[in-house]
Design a protein around this motif. Sequence first.
Motif, PDB file in Angstrom:
ATOM      1  N   ARG A  90       0.925  -0.990   0.127  1.00 18.25           N
ATOM      2  CA  ARG A  90      -0.245   0.052   0.428  1.00 18.25           C
ATOM      3  C   ARG A  90       0.904   1.488  -0.157  1.00 18.25           C
ATOM      4  NH1 ARG A  90       0.326   2.315   5.105  1.00 18.25           N
ATOM      5  NH2 ARG A  90       1.116   1.047   6.629  1.00 18.25           N
ATOM      6  N   ASP A  92       2.839   4.371   1.353  1.00 17.15           N
ATOM      7  CA  ASP A  92       2.012   5.465   2.620  1.00 17.15           C
ATOM      8  C   ASP A  92       2.460   6.659   2.432  1.00 17.15           C
ATOM      9  OD1 ASP A  92       2.090   4.507   5.821  1.00 17.15           O
ATOM     10  OD2 ASP A  92       4.035   5.064   5.561  1.00 17.15           O
ATOM     11  N   GLU A  93       1.942   7.891   2.834  1.00 17.45           N
ATOM     12  CA  GLU A  93       1.895   9.000   2.596  1.00 17.45           C
ATOM     13  C   GLU A  93       3.131   9.456   3.565  1.00 17.45           C
ATOM     14  OE1 GLU A  93       1.955  12.385   0.831  1.00 17.45           O
ATOM     15  OE2 GLU A  93       0.866  10.522   0.362  1.00 17.45           O
ATOM     16  N   THR A  94       3.350   8.628   4.084  1.00 15.27           N
ATOM     17  CA  THR A  94       4.088   9.466   5.738  1.00 15.27           C
ATOM     18  C   THR A  94       5.399   8.965   5.315  1.00 15.27           C
ATOM     19  OG1 THR A  94       2.638   9.268   7.799  1.00 15.27           O
ATOM     20  CG2 THR A  94       4.815   9.630   8.191  1.00 15.27           C
ATOM     21  N   THR A  95       5.958   8.105   4.836  1.00 17.81           N
ATOM     22  CA  THR A  95       7.437   7.494   4.196  1.00 17.81           C
ATOM     23  C   THR A  95       7.322   8.250   2.536  1.00 17.81           C
ATOM     24  OG1 THR A  95       6.942   4.954   4.986  1.00 17.81           O
ATOM     25  CG2 THR A  95       8.594   5.304   3.036  1.00 17.81           C
ATOM     26  N   TYR A  96       6.827   8.108   1.873  1.00 20.59           N
ATOM     27  CA  TYR A  96       6.112   9.700   0.947  1.00 20.59           C
ATOM     28  C   TYR A  96       7.449  10.822   1.313  1.00 20.59           C
ATOM     29  CZ  TYR A  96       5.421  12.153  -3.291  1.00 20.59           C
ATOM     30  OH  TYR A  96       5.407  12.728  -4.252  1.00 20.59           O
ATOM     31  N   ALA A 119       8.009   3.976  -1.022  1.00 21.19           N
ATOM     32  CA  ALA A 119       6.740   5.027  -0.247  1.00 21.19           C
ATOM     33  C   ALA A 119       5.645   3.314  -0.112  1.00 21.19           C
ATOM     34  CB  ALA A 119       6.268   5.881  -0.883  1.00 21.19           C
ATOM     35  N   VAL A 121       4.807  -0.283   1.235  1.00 15.87           N
ATOM     36  CA  VAL A 121       4.575  -0.733   2.045  1.00 15.87           C
ATOM     37  C   VAL A 121       3.445  -1.901   2.383  1.00 15.87           C
ATOM     38  CG1 VAL A 121       6.222   0.985   3.581  1.00 15.87           C
ATOM     39  CG2 VAL A 121       3.517   0.119   4.102  1.00 15.87           C
ATOM     40  N   GLU A 123       1.028  -3.344   3.631  1.00 12.14           N
ATOM     41  CA  GLU A 123      -0.572  -3.224   5.033  1.00 12.14           C
ATOM     42  C   GLU A 123      -0.091  -4.349   5.688  1.00 12.14           C
ATOM     43  OE1 GLU A 123      -3.568  -4.833   2.459  1.00 12.14           O
ATOM     44  OE2 GLU A 123      -3.186  -6.960   2.505  1.00 12.14           O
ATOM     45  N   VAL A 127       5.932   0.199  10.220  1.00 15.29           N
ATOM     46  CA  VAL A 127       6.991   0.727   9.403  1.00 15.29           C
ATOM     47  C   VAL A 127       7.718   1.827  10.635  1.00 15.29           C
ATOM     48  CG1 VAL A 127       7.323   2.975   7.319  1.00 15.29           C
ATOM     49  CG2 VAL A 127       4.690   0.981   7.377  1.00 15.29           C
ATOM     50  N   GLN A 129      10.982   4.916  10.171  1.00  9.63           N
ATOM     51  CA  GLN A 129      11.213   5.781   9.326  1.00  9.63           C
ATOM     52  C   GLN A 129      12.683   5.928   9.339  1.00  9.63           C
ATOM     53  OE1 GLN A 129       9.722   6.701   6.231  1.00  9.63           O
ATOM     54  NE2 GLN A 129       7.314   6.131   7.699  1.00  9.63           N
TER      55      GLN A 129
END
Length: 264
Positions: A90, A92-96, A119, A121, A123, A127, A129
């Motif tokens: 999926r 992941d906005e935070t990782t992006y 980005a 990861v 499901e 995660v 960072q």
Amino acid sequence: MGAEILCVGTELLLGDIVNTNAQYISKKLAHLGIDLYYHTVVGDNADRLSNALDVALSRSNLIIMTGGLGPTKDDMTKEITARYFGRKLRFDETTYQHVKERLESYGIFRMTEGQKKQAMVPEESVVIQNPEGLAPGIIMIKDGKAVVMLPGPPKEMKALLEKACELFLSKLSNHVIVSINIKLKGPDEMPLKEIGEGPVADQLGDILDSPNPTVATYAKEDGVLIRVTASGKDRDEALSIMKPVVTRIAEILGSRIAWVKEDK
């Protein structure tokens, strides 16, 4: 919990780089009191990586993986592990945002498709960072099996391993393992007949049969090394358990001891 380290990277198999990650992780797991039974190295090949993961999870409950989390097509660790657990990748906005900001700090303002891939990861995963790079660490758990995925670059791996310890790994054991190294003087300082591994083992006798702490001898170019390792609920208890054995070794070998250090 039995553990296995699975390092991914063809460069490791070719001898292009030394696998210092495995050594570092091994010591960390030992200090946490997690029993490590296997080291495996596999190249950047989907079928072989899938087979290696299958074997690892068939015999160990905890797998620490390094490598294969980067932006290129041969980075397949996430994809294959997610498939094994029956989970999709999926976005992941935070990782992006982390990857984007990190690249911008390098002066790179246009992200490649490969960099965007970092980005993605699995499901239902944890995660973590990456404070030293782009690819995040990932923890996946299912049916009593856990996989911790870490980047291959040692600086990134170490930073994320520390975070994984705080979040997860430190909770897996109710004891710690502590080692004391006793180094004997080398051949330039003592007659070889007195310091060879065989003669030292003979002198230590039944000390080498101790179950906790365990005692082992190792032949080194500059003299024999004796490692005393104890398991306890904490460091103080482990040191207390090994103290009588270390004292007895000191009484037997006396002036032949060069130094005594705790293995950090």
